[in-house]
Design a protein around this motif. Structure first.
Motif, PDB file in Angstrom:
ATOM      1  N   ILE A 309       0.839  -1.206   0.000  1.00  0.00           N
ATOM      2  CA  ILE A 309       0.000   0.000   0.000  1.00  0.00           C
ATOM      3  C   ILE A 309       0.871   1.251   0.000  1.00  0.00           C
ATOM      4  O   ILE A 309       0.597   2.225  -0.715  1.00  0.00           O
ATOM      5  CB  ILE A 309      -0.946  -0.013   1.224  1.00  0.00           C
ATOM      6  CG1 ILE A 309      -1.946  -1.162   1.093  1.00  0.00           C
ATOM      7  CG2 ILE A 309      -1.684   1.318   1.355  1.00  0.00           C
ATOM      8  CD1 ILE A 309      -2.779  -1.385   2.334  1.00  0.00           C
ATOM      9  N   GLN A 310       1.939   1.245   0.797  1.00  0.00           N
ATOM     10  CA  GLN A 310       2.838   2.398   0.833  1.00  0.00           C
ATOM     11  C   GLN A 310       3.427   2.682  -0.552  1.00  0.00           C
ATOM     12  O   GLN A 310       3.513   3.834  -0.973  1.00  0.00           O
ATOM     13  CB  GLN A 310       3.960   2.142   1.841  1.00  0.00           C
ATOM     14  CG  GLN A 310       3.498   2.160   3.291  1.00  0.00           C
ATOM     15  CD  GLN A 310       4.596   1.752   4.251  1.00  0.00           C
ATOM     16  OE1 GLN A 310       5.669   1.306   3.831  1.00  0.00           O
ATOM     17  NE2 GLN A 310       4.328   1.876   5.536  1.00  0.00           N
ATOM     18  N   ASN A 312       2.116   1.767  -3.450  1.00  0.00           N
ATOM     19  CA  ASN A 312       1.025   2.239  -4.308  1.00  0.00           C
ATOM     20  C   ASN A 312       0.837   3.741  -4.170  1.00  0.00           C
ATOM     21  O   ASN A 312       0.707   4.471  -5.161  1.00  0.00           O
ATOM     22  CB  ASN A 312      -0.291   1.537  -3.933  1.00  0.00           C
ATOM     23  CG  ASN A 312      -0.331   0.098  -4.413  1.00  0.00           C
ATOM     24  OD1 ASN A 312       0.502  -0.321  -5.207  1.00  0.00           O
ATOM     25  ND2 ASN A 312      -1.276  -0.669  -3.917  1.00  0.00           N
ATOM     26  N   GLU A 313       0.811   4.209  -2.932  1.00  0.00           N
ATOM     27  CA  GLU A 313       0.588   5.636  -2.693  1.00  0.00           C
ATOM     28  C   GLU A 313       1.754   6.476  -3.195  1.00  0.00           C
ATOM     29  O   GLU A 313       1.570   7.588  -3.682  1.00  0.00           O
ATOM     30  CB  GLU A 313       0.352   5.883  -1.194  1.00  0.00           C
ATOM     31  CG  GLU A 313      -1.023   5.467  -0.714  1.00  0.00           C
ATOM     32  CD  GLU A 313      -2.114   6.158  -1.490  1.00  0.00           C
ATOM     33  OE1 GLU A 313      -2.760   5.494  -2.335  1.00  0.00           O
ATOM     34  OE2 GLU A 313      -2.304   7.372  -1.299  1.00  0.00           O
ATOM     35  N   ARG A 332      -5.035   4.642  -6.433  1.00  0.00           N
ATOM     36  CA  ARG A 332      -5.471   4.964  -5.063  1.00  0.00           C
ATOM     37  C   ARG A 332      -6.711   4.146  -4.684  1.00  0.00           C
ATOM     38  O   ARG A 332      -6.875   3.756  -3.516  1.00  0.00           O
ATOM     39  CB  ARG A 332      -5.741   6.453  -4.915  1.00  0.00           C
ATOM     40  CG  ARG A 332      -4.489   7.327  -5.037  1.00  0.00           C
ATOM     41  CD  ARG A 332      -4.714   8.703  -4.454  1.00  0.00           C
ATOM     42  NE  ARG A 332      -3.691   9.647  -4.843  1.00  0.00           N
ATOM     43  CZ  ARG A 332      -2.487   9.752  -4.298  1.00  0.00           C
ATOM     44  NH1 ARG A 332      -2.151   8.916  -3.329  1.00  0.00           N
ATOM     45  NH2 ARG A 332      -1.627  10.664  -4.712  1.00  0.00           N
ATOM     46  N   SER A 335      -5.461   0.982  -3.546  1.00  0.00           N
ATOM     47  CA  SER A 335      -4.931   1.105  -2.182  1.00  0.00           C
ATOM     48  C   SER A 335      -6.047   1.059  -1.156  1.00  0.00           C
ATOM     49  O   SER A 335      -5.920   0.429  -0.103  1.00  0.00           O
ATOM     50  CB  SER A 335      -4.145   2.409  -2.033  1.00  0.00           C
ATOM     51  OG  SER A 335      -3.018   2.409  -2.856  1.00  0.00           O
ATOM     52  N   GLU A 338      -7.203  -2.508  -0.675  1.00  0.00           N
ATOM     53  CA  GLU A 338      -6.238  -3.306   0.084  1.00  0.00           C
ATOM     54  C   GLU A 338      -6.165  -2.861   1.539  1.00  0.00           C
ATOM     55  O   GLU A 338      -5.966  -3.676   2.440  1.00  0.00           O
ATOM     56  CB  GLU A 338      -4.861  -3.201  -0.571  1.00  0.00           C
ATOM     57  CG  GLU A 338      -4.805  -3.844  -1.944  1.00  0.00           C
ATOM     58  CD  GLU A 338      -3.484  -3.631  -2.636  1.00  0.00           C
ATOM     59  OE1 GLU A 338      -3.277  -4.203  -3.708  1.00  0.00           O
ATOM     60  OE2 GLU A 338      -2.652  -2.860  -2.109  1.00  0.00           O
ATOM     61  N   LEU A 339      -6.340  -1.563   1.773  1.00  0.00           N
ATOM     62  CA  LEU A 339      -6.287  -1.038   3.136  1.00  0.00           C
ATOM     63  C   LEU A 339      -7.432  -1.574   3.982  1.00  0.00           C
ATOM     64  O   LEU A 339      -7.269  -1.837   5.173  1.00  0.00           O
ATOM     65  CB  LEU A 339      -6.326   0.494   3.099  1.00  0.00           C
ATOM     66  CG  LEU A 339      -6.035   1.224   4.408  1.00  0.00           C
ATOM     67  CD1 LEU A 339      -4.613   0.933   4.867  1.00  0.00           C
ATOM     68  CD2 LEU A 339      -6.230   2.720   4.233  1.00  0.00           C
ATOM     69  N   ILE A 359      -0.510   6.702   6.132  1.00  0.00           N
ATOM     70  CA  ILE A 359      -1.428   6.267   5.080  1.00  0.00           C
ATOM     71  C   ILE A 359      -2.720   5.823   5.745  1.00  0.00           C
ATOM     72  O   ILE A 359      -2.739   4.847   6.482  1.00  0.00           O
ATOM     73  CB  ILE A 359      -0.819   5.129   4.252  1.00  0.00           C
ATOM     74  CG1 ILE A 359       0.440   5.625   3.532  1.00  0.00           C
ATOM     75  CG2 ILE A 359      -1.829   4.606   3.241  1.00  0.00           C
ATOM     76  CD1 ILE A 359       1.166   4.537   2.788  1.00  0.00           C
ATOM     77  N   ILE A 364      -6.453   8.928   1.622  1.00  0.00           N
ATOM     78  CA  ILE A 364      -6.543   8.433   0.244  1.00  0.00           C
ATOM     79  C   ILE A 364      -7.807   8.963  -0.425  1.00  0.00           C
ATOM     80  O   ILE A 364      -7.781   9.403  -1.585  1.00  0.00           O
ATOM     81  CB  ILE A 364      -6.509   6.889   0.241  1.00  0.00           C
ATOM     82  CG1 ILE A 364      -5.177   6.385   0.799  1.00  0.00           C
ATOM     83  CG2 ILE A 364      -6.726   6.361  -1.167  1.00  0.00           C
ATOM     84  CD1 ILE A 364      -5.093   4.880   0.933  1.00  0.00           C
TER      85      ILE A 364
END
Length: 732
Positions: A309-310, A312-313, A332, A335, A338-339, A359, A364
């Motif tokens: 995720i990190q 991706n961002e 995003r 993300s 997934e988050l 994050i 997001i």
């Protein structure tokens, strides 16, 4: 030259054979083991246990260790007590290392020295355990470990303590203290590990030239484990990148990447691909940046979900800077999905004022909304802004909540929906006030923590000075007996210094107490001024609406009269806002004018009466300005205004004794209980804030002027209708 000894490696698995079947796994696990003498099982402490992937541990006083490792890693045991031993890990079961013919190097040291060494290891292990949990406990354990060294004068152990302390400060972002202690450690005894930690501390403070000076000599060091070599090249790349040397930064990153790939250090392979992409993006070489970002995205998928995720961002931010808003939104949203599958708080654990690089789903959503806005897709942006606000509110993330609320107000304004824009902007203003208070609290807590940390650091510095003094005295006593008289004089000088120090400490404590008292008084005065300056905007807005109604009805006479009285009231409030107390006569004039204005707005809702006892000298009593207005406003707005028939407001002022004045505010409204059931959530917040300000003012005034004001609120009748407010004021 080390004395050669025999090292026997045993694998224990609850009675199974020494070599168990190798498991087909690549995940990291915590490997446990011990190092002892073979003949009498004497624990061997201080043995450095490391892997070729960079994990590190030290055996404790019982000879035990725990280290993060994987199947196939090379385990390395290093100690001055025996030759270095290497062992390839084939199982996650306990490893026992037995040293044949083991004899401690300091064979004749006393029992007390052994106990001191054991205590030192225990304290340092505890410091490392609390490193990420509790900074204060961790520092205390380091201090205790140094205090144990006062008797041993062990330079290597001192360096370990100072380096541990520097790493604790580095983890908790106390970079100045980290640099100070790591420099002291390097000054005492140079080591690669300390130099890398010091270089990282310089990079964190943007002191890139200092970082290069510390790190460049390490390039020539031949014996360095691969993980440390990767760290070195990564930090050299970070330093050159910070100085704008793009070519040099890329060169070091590429060297570090080669070593990481060769030794299969997967996390660093991902990190370095990402940093190379960042550097190319900084040089506006977007094609190369995109290639490395693609690599980092694929590699991050193979690591933990949070790391994916990190990345991706990070790539989404790159798309944003390149105006590729469609790709940004797509990434995003991925993300976000997934988050939601992660355990709660696995990425961002703190509430309140969250770190800018954390994050969270609210951040997001806010960034997705901004990407839609950049494409003029306002309708698509609104749901994401609203969701960001709701999530930020539930997580108490005031910064995102504030920014998203303001952005939503701007979007409504662009769409021409000015009513929603105005309402949202009011919410934004309220959030700004809340955030200001929150930040003040955060600053106050940080100040207290820094003060406590500084105290502990001073204690450690004192311990180090005492250790050096003790070591100096010990060496002096061993070398020459004839210096006894000089040593005696030195002891007297120390005693006199301590006495002088105690006197200076007492003087400093007195000055601190006096300064703290003056500061507290200044803070109270500032708080009073701030609270006095806060007048409920609810009355101001409604008063202006009343003028607008008169104008709409072409009632110019009443509009002019109302506006004239309103301006007098505002002028009086502003004049009195600079004073802690004003004459009672002025306050009563202000209240009569205020009640008159409210009565002109609601003539069909209530009548009023102000009774002032004839025996009162209204100029002999002083009262805090605007202290009674909120109670009268509550009586009108929350009691009388909702009454079906016409109500009545009564204000009585009488003198109970020569030094005690009583003011009563009585209304026959619907009562507090029924009023509470009619209020909206916004009204409850408004009342809470207004009454809270009054309570704070009274508390501060009573602290400064010894219980000058007392207020009590009760129901007027037994059926819980009506309200009675009694304020008692003492004369100085």
């Amino acid at each position: 030259m080390f004395k050669k000894v025999y090292i026997l490696l045993f694998l224990f698995a609850s009675g199974l054979n020494c070599f168990s079947q190798v498991r087909n796994q690549v995940s990291t696990f915590e490997l446990e083991g011990y190092v002892r003498g073979k003949e009498d099982f004497t624990p061997i402490s201080g043995v450095q246990v490391s892997t070729d992937k960079g994990s590190f541990a030290i055996t404790n006083a019982l000879g035990e260790f725990k280290i993060n490792a994987s199947i196939g890693d090379l385990l390395i045991f290093e100690s001055p007590e025996f030759e270095t031993v290497r062992h390839r890990i084939t199982s996650d079961e306990e490893i026992g290392v037995q040293v044949e013919n083991y004899t401690p190097a300091l064979k004749n040291k006393s029992r007390s020295s052994k106990v001191a060494t054991s205590n030192y290891s225990m304290y340092l292990d505890s410091a490392n355990y609390y490193k990420k949990i509790n900074i204060q406990k961790s520092i205390d354990f380091v201090a205790q470990s140094i205090s144990e060294l006062g008797r041993n004068a062990n330079k290597t152990a001192l360096v370990n303590s100072l380096r541990t302390l520097g790493e604790i400060y580095l983890y908790h972002k106390q970079y100045d203290l980290a640099i100070t202690n790591l420099k002291d450690a390097q000054k005492t005894q140079k080591s690669t590990k300390t130099a890398l930690s010091l270089g990282l501390a310089y990079i964190k403070t943007n002191a890139f030239k200092n970082a290069l000076e510390e790190l460049k000599p390490l390039v020539r060091v031949r014996k360095m484990v691969p993980y440390q070599r990767i760290q070195l090249y990564e930090q050299l790349g970070d330093s050159h990148k910070g100085l704008g040397n793009i070519a040099e930064a890329l060169e070091f990153y590429q060297e570090g990447l080669k070593i990481a790939q060769k030794n299969q250090v997967s996390p660093k392979v991902t990190d370095l691909n990402s940093k190379i992409a960042d550097t190319y993006a900084l040089a506006d070489r977007k094609i190369e940046a995109q290639g490395y970002f693609d690599n980092s995205l694929e590699l991050a998928k193979k690591e933990t979900p949070a790391r994916a995720i990190q990345e991706n961002e990070k790539v989404a931010d790159f798309y944003n800077s390149s105006s590729r808003f469609g790709d940004e939104i797509k990434l995003r949203k991925k993300s976000l999905n997934e988050l939601q599958q992660l355990p709660k708080n696995s990425v961002a654990e703190k509430k309140g004022i969250v770190d800018a690089d954390s994050i969270t789903s609210q951040r997001i959503n806010y960034k997705i909304a901004n990407a839609y806005i950049a494409q003029d897709k306002l309708n698509e942006a609104i749901p994401y802004l609203e969701k960001s606000i709701v999530e930020a509110d539930s997580e108490d993330d005031l910064i995102v909540q504030k920014d998203a609320t303001r952005k939503l107000s701007e979007v409504y304004e662009y769409k021409g929906d000015f009513a929603k824009a105005y309402t949202t902007y009011q919410n934004y203003v309220a959030l700004v006030d809340t955030l200001y208070i929150k930040k003040e609290q955060e600053i106050s807590r940080a100040t207290r923590l820094n003060r406590e940390i500084a105290t502990k650091q001073n204690r450690i510095s004192s311990l180090e000075q005492e250790r050096e003094l003790s070591q100096s005295k010990y060496s002096l006593a061993l070398t020459e007996q004839q210096l006894f008289e000089e040593s005696n004089k030195r002891q007297k000088w120390i005693i006199y210094s301590l006495l002088l120090g105690m006197l200076l400490f007492a003087l400093a404590a007195f000055l601190y107490y006096r300064s703290n008292k003056q500061q507290k008084l200044a803070n109270n005065l500032l708080a009073l001024k701030s609270l006095r300056s806060q007048m409920n905007p609810h009355f101001i807005f409604n008063a202006l609406n009343s003028v607008n109604n008169y104008i709409a009805k072409s009632d110019e006479r009443n509009a002019n009269r109302f506006l004239s009285d309103f301006s007098v009231l505002m002028r009086t409030v502003l004049e009195n806002s600079e004073e802690d107390f004003i004459p009672l006569s002025k306050e009563l004039e202000l209240l009569e004018l205020y009640v008159k204005l409210e009565h002109s707005r609601f003539p069909d809702k209530f009548d009023y009466e102000v009774n002032i006892s004839e025996n009162i000298d209204v100029n002999s009593f002083d009262i805090p300005p605007m202290l009674l207005q909120p109670y009268i406003e509550n009586a009108i707005w929350h009691g009388l205004r909702y009454k079906e028939e016409k109500g009545f407001l009564k204000i009585n002022v009488e003198q109970l004794t020569n030094t005690l004045l009583q003011i009563e505010i009585l209304d026959n409204g619907i009562g507090r209980k029924k009023s509470a059931t009619l209020k909206t959530e916004n009204q409850k917040k408004q009342k809470s804030k207004g009454m809270g300000n009054i309570r704070k003012r009274i508390a501060i005034l009573n602290t400064m002027y010894e219980n000058k004001v007392d207020v009590s609120i009760s129901d007027l009748r037994e059926d819980e209708t009506g309200t009675k407010v009694v304020l008692k004021l003492k004369k100085d």
